[in-house]
Design a protein around this motif. Structure first.
Motif, short mmCIF file in Angstrom:
data_model
loop_
_atom_site.label_atom_id
_atom_site.label_comp_id
_atom_site.label_asym_id
_atom_site.label_seq_id
_atom_site.Cartn_x
_atom_site.Cartn_y
_atom_site.Cartn_z
N LYS A 24 0.86 -1.18 0.00
CA LYS A 24 0.00 0.00 0.00
C LYS A 24 0.89 1.23 0.00
O LYS A 24 1.73 1.40 0.88
N ILE A 25 0.69 2.07 -1.02
CA ILE A 25 1.44 3.32 -1.10
C ILE A 25 0.46 4.44 -1.40
O ILE A 25 -0.62 4.21 -1.95
N SER A 26 0.87 5.64 -1.09
CA SER A 26 0.00 6.80 -1.34
C SER A 26 0.06 7.18 -2.82
O SER A 26 0.95 6.74 -3.56
N LYS A 27 -0.88 8.00 -3.22
CA LYS A 27 -0.92 8.48 -4.61
C LYS A 27 0.37 9.22 -4.94
O LYS A 27 0.95 9.04 -6.01
N ASP A 28 0.84 10.08 -4.00
CA ASP A 28 2.07 10.83 -4.23
C ASP A 28 3.28 9.91 -4.39
O ASP A 28 4.14 10.15 -5.25
N GLU A 29 3.34 8.85 -3.60
CA GLU A 29 4.44 7.89 -3.72
C GLU A 29 4.39 7.17 -5.06
O GLU A 29 5.42 6.95 -5.71
N LEU A 30 3.18 6.81 -5.50
CA LEU A 30 3.01 6.15 -6.79
C LEU A 30 3.47 7.07 -7.93
O LEU A 30 4.17 6.65 -8.84
N LEU A 31 3.06 8.34 -7.85
CA LEU A 31 3.47 9.29 -8.88
C LEU A 31 4.98 9.46 -8.92
O LEU A 31 5.57 9.53 -10.01
N GLU A 32 5.62 9.52 -7.77
CA GLU A 32 7.08 9.63 -7.72
C GLU A 32 7.75 8.41 -8.34
O GLU A 32 8.73 8.53 -9.06
N GLU A 33 7.23 7.22 -8.06
CA GLU A 33 7.78 6.00 -8.65
C GLU A 33 7.64 6.01 -10.17
O GLU A 33 8.57 5.65 -10.89
N MET A 34 6.46 6.43 -10.64
CA MET A 34 6.25 6.48 -12.10
C MET A 34 7.16 7.52 -12.73
O MET A 34 7.76 7.26 -13.78
N ARG A 35 7.27 8.70 -12.11
CA ARG A 35 8.16 9.74 -12.63
C ARG A 35 9.59 9.23 -12.72
O ARG A 35 10.28 9.42 -13.72
N ALA A 36 10.06 8.59 -11.65
CA ALA A 36 11.44 8.08 -11.60
C ALA A 36 11.70 7.05 -12.69
O ALA A 36 12.76 7.04 -13.31
N SER A 37 10.72 6.19 -12.95
CA SER A 37 10.95 5.16 -13.97
C SER A 37 10.79 5.69 -15.39
O SER A 37 11.35 5.12 -16.32
N LEU A 38 10.08 6.79 -15.56
CA LEU A 38 9.84 7.31 -16.91
C LEU A 38 10.79 8.44 -17.31
O LEU A 38 10.90 8.76 -18.49
N GLU A 39 11.49 9.04 -16.35
CA GLU A 39 12.33 10.18 -16.67
C GLU A 39 13.53 9.81 -17.54
O GLU A 39 14.18 10.68 -18.11
N ASN B 294 9.38 28.63 -15.38
CA ASN B 294 10.57 28.59 -14.52
C ASN B 294 10.32 29.27 -13.18
O ASN B 294 10.85 28.85 -12.16
N SER B 295 9.49 30.31 -13.18
CA SER B 295 9.24 31.02 -11.92
C SER B 295 8.30 30.26 -10.99
O SER B 295 8.33 30.48 -9.79
N ILE B 296 7.47 29.36 -11.51
CA ILE B 296 6.53 28.64 -10.63
C ILE B 296 6.97 27.22 -10.31
O ILE B 296 6.36 26.57 -9.47
N ARG B 297 8.01 26.72 -10.94
CA ARG B 297 8.47 25.34 -10.71
C ARG B 297 8.76 25.04 -9.24
O ARG B 297 8.57 23.92 -8.79
N THR B 298 9.26 26.01 -8.51
CA THR B 298 9.67 25.78 -7.13
C THR B 298 8.56 26.05 -6.12
O THR B 298 8.78 25.91 -4.93
N VAL B 299 7.38 26.46 -6.59
CA VAL B 299 6.27 26.72 -5.67
C VAL B 299 5.81 25.39 -5.08
O VAL B 299 5.57 24.42 -5.82
N PRO B 300 5.71 25.31 -3.75
CA PRO B 300 5.28 24.05 -3.11
C PRO B 300 3.91 23.59 -3.64
O PRO B 300 3.00 24.40 -3.78
N GLY B 301 3.82 22.30 -3.94
CA GLY B 301 2.57 21.72 -4.42
C GLY B 301 2.44 21.69 -5.93
O GLY B 301 1.54 21.06 -6.46
#
Length: 163
Positions: free
Chosen positions: A4-19, A68-75
């Motif tokens: 069981k993983i959270s949606k955010d963890e799943l998205l990070e895993e997918m991003r990491a494997s697709l980058e 570029n100016s909004i990339r670092t905005v949290p969320g």
């Protein structure tokens, strides 16, 4: 055992494997969410910044600055700029009088053009319980220049050839 993983963890895993695939921008979402967002803003995204003007090069420059100016905005994640410049475009002008001379309808000509450039499903292939489209498409050597596209023959009902 089910992990069981959270949606955010799943998205990070997918991003990491697709980058590892260069040149692709990924945006992760839900189909119903996409439909609502596209209906509201014309784009499949929960937040859209639209910049209007006449000069596409200037607009793309501004869009990249905003991104570029909004990339670092949290969320905020998956920041993408819609690309208008550099996309190949081919304008095909159909000549109604020439087509009529050979009995070629606009629909027939468009179908051949669509099949030539993008491919078209001709039939289905069944493998056990799975089904696949069998696509027809001209080889790249026959469609990679406007001149070659202009030499494509459109079949007619009486087998005359029309270009």
């Amino acid at each position: 055992m089910e992990e069981k993983i959270s949606k955010d963890e799943l998205l990070e895993e997918m991003r990491a494997s697709l980058e590892k695939y260069p040149g692709i921008n990924f945006g992760f979402s839900q189909p119903i969410q996409d439909n609502v967002e596209e209906y509201v803003a014309g784009v499949k995204a929960p937040l859209v910044i639209k910049i209007f003007g006449n000069d596409l090069f200037e607009l793309e420059n501004y869009a990249n600055q905003v991104a570029n100016s909004i990339r670092t905005v949290p969320g905020i994640s998956d920041v993408n700029v819609f690309k208008n410049i550099g996309l190949p475009e081919l304008r095909i002008q159909l000549h109604d009088s020439k087509m009529a001379k050979y009995g070629v309808s606009t629909a027939d000509a468009q179908a051949v053009i669509e099949m030539t450039i993008g491919g078209q499903a001709a039939t289905k292939f069944y493998e056990e319980e799975r089904m696949f489209d069998v696509m027809l498409r001209f080889e790249k050597d026959y469609r990679d220049t406007p001149e070659k596209m202009g030499n494509i023959l459109i079949p007619t009902q009486d087998n005359k050839k029309c270009r």
